[in-house]
Design a protein around this motif. Sequence first.
Motif, PDB file in Angstrom:
ATOM      1  N   ALA A  68       0.830  -1.214   0.000  1.00 10.68           N
ATOM      2  CA  ALA A  68       0.000   0.000   0.000  1.00 10.68           C
ATOM      3  C   ALA A  68       0.859   1.256   0.000  1.00 10.68           C
ATOM      4  O   ALA A  68       0.520   2.254  -0.650  1.00 10.68           O
ATOM      5  CB  ALA A  68      -0.940  -0.013   1.202  1.00 10.68           C
ATOM      6  N   GLY A  69       1.975   1.219   0.724  1.00 11.36           N
ATOM      7  CA  GLY A  69       2.873   2.371   0.741  1.00 11.36           C
ATOM      8  C   GLY A  69       3.469   2.649  -0.622  1.00 11.36           C
ATOM      9  O   GLY A  69       3.548   3.805  -1.070  1.00 11.36           O
ATOM     10  N   GLU A  71       2.159   1.732  -3.493  1.00 10.38           N
ATOM     11  CA  GLU A  71       1.074   2.136  -4.388  1.00 10.38           C
ATOM     12  C   GLU A  71       0.655   3.581  -4.172  1.00 10.38           C
ATOM     13  O   GLU A  71       0.221   4.248  -5.126  1.00 10.38           O
ATOM     14  CB  GLU A  71      -0.115   1.197  -4.203  1.00 10.38           C
ATOM     15  CG  GLU A  71       0.152  -0.192  -4.756  1.00 10.38           C
ATOM     16  CD  GLU A  71      -0.858  -1.214  -4.288  1.00 10.38           C
ATOM     17  OE1 GLU A  71      -0.666  -2.402  -4.605  1.00 10.38           O
ATOM     18  OE2 GLU A  71      -1.837  -0.844  -3.609  1.00 10.38           O
ATOM     19  N   ALA A  72       0.789   4.084  -2.948  1.00  6.54           N
ATOM     20  CA  ALA A  72       0.446   5.485  -2.689  1.00  6.54           C
ATOM     21  C   ALA A  72       1.378   6.410  -3.478  1.00  6.54           C
ATOM     22  O   ALA A  72       0.939   7.401  -4.078  1.00  6.54           O
ATOM     23  CB  ALA A  72       0.534   5.782  -1.195  1.00  6.54           C
ATOM     24  N   GLN A  75       0.490   5.925  -7.231  1.00 10.78           N
ATOM     25  CA  GLN A  75      -0.753   6.603  -7.595  1.00 10.78           C
ATOM     26  C   GLN A  75      -0.551   8.112  -7.688  1.00 10.78           C
ATOM     27  O   GLN A  75      -1.117   8.764  -8.579  1.00 10.78           O
ATOM     28  CB  GLN A  75      -1.854   6.283  -6.582  1.00 10.78           C
ATOM     29  CG  GLN A  75      -3.217   6.858  -6.939  1.00 10.78           C
ATOM     30  CD  GLN A  75      -3.748   6.315  -8.243  1.00 10.78           C
ATOM     31  OE1 GLN A  75      -3.877   5.113  -8.407  1.00 10.78           O
ATOM     32  NE2 GLN A  75      -4.065   7.198  -9.184  1.00 10.78           N
ATOM     33  N   ALA A  76       0.250   8.655  -6.797  1.00  8.98           N
ATOM     34  CA  ALA A  76       0.520  10.096  -6.850  1.00  8.98           C
ATOM     35  C   ALA A  76       1.194  10.473  -8.168  1.00  8.98           C
ATOM     36  O   ALA A  76       0.874  11.504  -8.775  1.00  8.98           O
ATOM     37  CB  ALA A  76       1.394  10.494  -5.661  1.00  8.98           C
ATOM     38  N   GLU A  98      -7.260  -3.061  -3.487  1.00  8.41           N
ATOM     39  CA  GLU A  98      -7.760  -1.688  -3.519  1.00  8.41           C
ATOM     40  C   GLU A  98      -7.221  -0.940  -4.737  1.00  8.41           C
ATOM     41  O   GLU A  98      -7.963  -0.222  -5.427  1.00  8.41           O
ATOM     42  CB  GLU A  98      -7.379  -0.956  -2.229  1.00  8.41           C
ATOM     43  CG  GLU A  98      -8.111  -1.435  -0.984  1.00  8.41           C
ATOM     44  CD  GLU A  98      -7.579  -2.769  -0.455  1.00  8.41           C
ATOM     45  OE1 GLU A  98      -8.271  -3.387   0.366  1.00  8.41           O
ATOM     46  OE2 GLU A  98      -6.468  -3.191  -0.877  1.00  8.41           O
ATOM     47  N   PHE A  99      -5.934  -1.101  -5.014  1.00  9.47           N
ATOM     48  CA  PHE A  99      -5.348  -0.425  -6.184  1.00  9.47           C
ATOM     49  C   PHE A  99      -5.959  -0.959  -7.466  1.00  9.47           C
ATOM     50  O   PHE A  99      -6.311  -0.196  -8.379  1.00  9.47           O
ATOM     51  CB  PHE A  99      -3.829  -0.632  -6.186  1.00  9.47           C
ATOM     52  CG  PHE A  99      -3.121   0.111  -7.293  1.00  9.47           C
ATOM     53  CD1 PHE A  99      -2.727   1.422  -7.124  1.00  9.47           C
ATOM     54  CD2 PHE A  99      -2.838  -0.521  -8.505  1.00  9.47           C
ATOM     55  CE1 PHE A  99      -2.065   2.111  -8.145  1.00  9.47           C
ATOM     56  CE2 PHE A  99      -2.183   0.153  -9.524  1.00  9.47           C
ATOM     57  CZ  PHE A  99      -1.803   1.477  -9.338  1.00  9.47           C
ATOM     58  N   HIS A 102      -9.413   0.356  -8.021  1.00  8.00           N
ATOM     59  CA  HIS A 102      -9.390   1.760  -8.441  1.00  8.00           C
ATOM     60  C   HIS A 102      -9.195   1.877  -9.951  1.00  8.00           C
ATOM     61  O   HIS A 102      -9.747   2.784 -10.589  1.00  8.00           O
ATOM     62  CB  HIS A 102      -8.270   2.506  -7.712  1.00  8.00           C
ATOM     63  CG  HIS A 102      -8.123   3.935  -8.124  1.00  8.00           C
ATOM     64  ND1 HIS A 102      -8.989   4.923  -7.705  1.00  8.00           N
ATOM     65  CD2 HIS A 102      -7.216   4.551  -8.942  1.00  8.00           C
ATOM     66  CE1 HIS A 102      -8.627   6.082  -8.230  1.00  8.00           C
ATOM     67  NE2 HIS A 102      -7.553   5.890  -8.985  1.00  8.00           N
TER      68      HIS A 102
END
Length: 218
Positions: A68-69, A71-72, A75-76, A98-99, A102
């Motif tokens: 998740a880290g 992917e954050a 995504q940015a 989740e990614f 999205h």
Amino acid sequence: MKPRVAILISGRGSNMAALIEAAAEDGYPADIALVISNVASAGGLAIAQRSGVETLVIESKPFGKDRAGFEAVLQAALDQHRIDLICLGGFMRLFTAEFVQHWHGRMLNIHPSLLPSFPGLDPHGQALRAGVKISGATVHFVIPETDAGPIVMQGAVAVHDDDTPDTLAARVLAVEHRIYPQALKLLAAGETKLAEGLCKSPAIPSSDQILIVPPAGA
């Protein structure tokens, strides 16, 4: 305006190169706007740069198991570059559900087998051990389950009795380079439709071509 596409790679980027080459042709309905690698030494980065495509390295190793880290940050970058569609080209990093959700219906992957047969690692070895006579490649939408998303396009080759995983992989790779740009073209042009877990391409006429191996009557 053409959809802006990001290609995610981890290595040599041969499918990335095929997509970039196709997108440079007049009338292609997508723009390859960005190539992102999670490995700084990926050979595909230099290919993309020579082609005039912007590149970015977001190394995944420092994140360890923190998907998740990673992917954050990813995504940015995708948001900053106004990316509409993603193509995975040998991207060796699993995503969280989740990614993937999205990017549902907006992220493609290519796998070197005729899915749903031989998903995962060593697809060519799997095919040869199974004794199949036909193998190939599949472009599919990405879903949380590995190599299980709705199929957009497939291409097939004959399997030879003396094939090794390497010789089969070389022939399948040529198919990959043909079908991935075509599949992205369908998606970017709005000619794909997802319904009940399947992908339909109503604007494309069906083919009745038959591939029989060994040839019938041989």
